[in-house]
Write a protein that holds these residues in place. Sequence first.
Motif, PDB file in Angstrom:
ATOM      1  N   LEU A 184       8.759 -21.517  -1.567  1.00  0.00           N
ATOM      2  CA  LEU A 184       8.255 -22.593  -2.416  1.00  0.00           C
ATOM      3  C   LEU A 184       6.750 -22.493  -2.610  1.00  0.00           C
ATOM      4  O   LEU A 184       6.224 -22.878  -3.658  1.00  0.00           O
ATOM      5  CB  LEU A 184       8.647 -23.946  -1.842  1.00  0.00           C
ATOM      6  CG  LEU A 184      10.150 -24.231  -1.868  1.00  0.00           C
ATOM      7  CD1 LEU A 184      10.461 -25.569  -1.229  1.00  0.00           C
ATOM      8  CD2 LEU A 184      10.688 -24.194  -3.301  1.00  0.00           C
ATOM      9  N   ILE A 225      14.513 -25.338  -2.958  1.00  0.00           N
ATOM     10  CA  ILE A 225      13.921 -26.358  -3.822  1.00  0.00           C
ATOM     11  C   ILE A 225      14.668 -27.690  -3.702  1.00  0.00           C
ATOM     12  O   ILE A 225      14.105 -28.753  -3.980  1.00  0.00           O
ATOM     13  CB  ILE A 225      13.893 -25.866  -5.286  1.00  0.00           C
ATOM     14  CG1 ILE A 225      12.819 -26.610  -6.078  1.00  0.00           C
ATOM     15  CG2 ILE A 225      15.252 -25.984  -5.952  1.00  0.00           C
ATOM     16  CD1 ILE A 225      12.557 -26.013  -7.444  1.00  0.00           C
ATOM     17  N   TYR A 284      10.392 -31.850  -4.924  1.00  0.00           N
ATOM     18  CA  TYR A 284      10.631 -31.375  -6.291  1.00  0.00           C
ATOM     19  C   TYR A 284      11.837 -32.119  -6.859  1.00  0.00           C
ATOM     20  O   TYR A 284      12.898 -31.555  -7.106  1.00  0.00           O
ATOM     21  CB  TYR A 284      10.810 -29.866  -6.300  1.00  0.00           C
ATOM     22  CG  TYR A 284       9.529 -29.146  -5.917  1.00  0.00           C
ATOM     23  CD1 TYR A 284       8.314 -29.562  -6.441  1.00  0.00           C
ATOM     24  CD2 TYR A 284       9.532 -28.090  -5.009  1.00  0.00           C
ATOM     25  CE1 TYR A 284       7.131 -28.931  -6.089  1.00  0.00           C
ATOM     26  CE2 TYR A 284       8.355 -27.454  -4.660  1.00  0.00           C
ATOM     27  CZ  TYR A 284       7.157 -27.884  -5.201  1.00  0.00           C
ATOM     28  OH  TYR A 284       5.978 -27.267  -4.858  1.00  0.00           O
TER      29      TYR A 284
END
Length: 254
Positions: free
Chosen positions: A230, A208, A48
């Motif tokens: 997640l 993240i 991410y």
Amino acid sequence: TRTTTLCSTDDNHYLPSEVLDEFRRTVSPKAAARYLEGRWMTPEGLIYYEYDATAHVTARSYDPNLKTHVSIDVGDQGAVLWLQEIRVPLRDRHGKTFTGLGLHVIDEWLPEKMSVREVCRDIKRRPYALGPQSTIYVDPTIRRDEIASIHDELPTIAMSRKSRKGHQDSTEIGHAAVNAALMDADRNVRLTFASTLPRSGRSLLRSITQFRRRSQSGEPIRDDTVDHVLDALRYPVADLLPLGDAGIRILHAM
């Protein structure tokens, strides 16, 4: 004896403008540089990679007037997220402004060694209004007895457990959807997080920034420290803020 020419998608004069707009809404800025603008890119380790606390963590709090969803991923180290649908300002590549759907994560809970039924009972005790327009997102591999527990404890809430059967790359599509929601090629942000969320342990805002790929294969490094929270984020984003059918889907990012 060979020449490589890197072309931008803008150079394709036969591509309708509305299709290019759709492409740009379904990729992040870094992916756009690689796949739309034809630029050489350094391989990314973070999955991410578009997350930026300064852009995505906001003071927005729970609003009882907004549609609220809950996403759970069960296990010895489980995760529960509450998200609200919000309207966000958007801008296309021509500078035209409009509003669209966004998601805001308002709270999280990280239960350990609890059954689905116990988790659902705790969800009912939380101060977030869940009703007929709400959805509970779950892992598509959830067992039948766990499905029954959810129906027993939260009978008025629709359940989403989209199957991955026959779609081996759907997880990667979900990763791409999260990156595009964090920031698309026109720098629109459609996914945000409450500033009251924790930032330690296996919390969402810490995980993240820890979710990475193997340097050799490019495969996600899976472990219980970051997996569950997640996954709980990916389920609703991929459903409510999906990549457009006409858009680019990056199935393998090396």
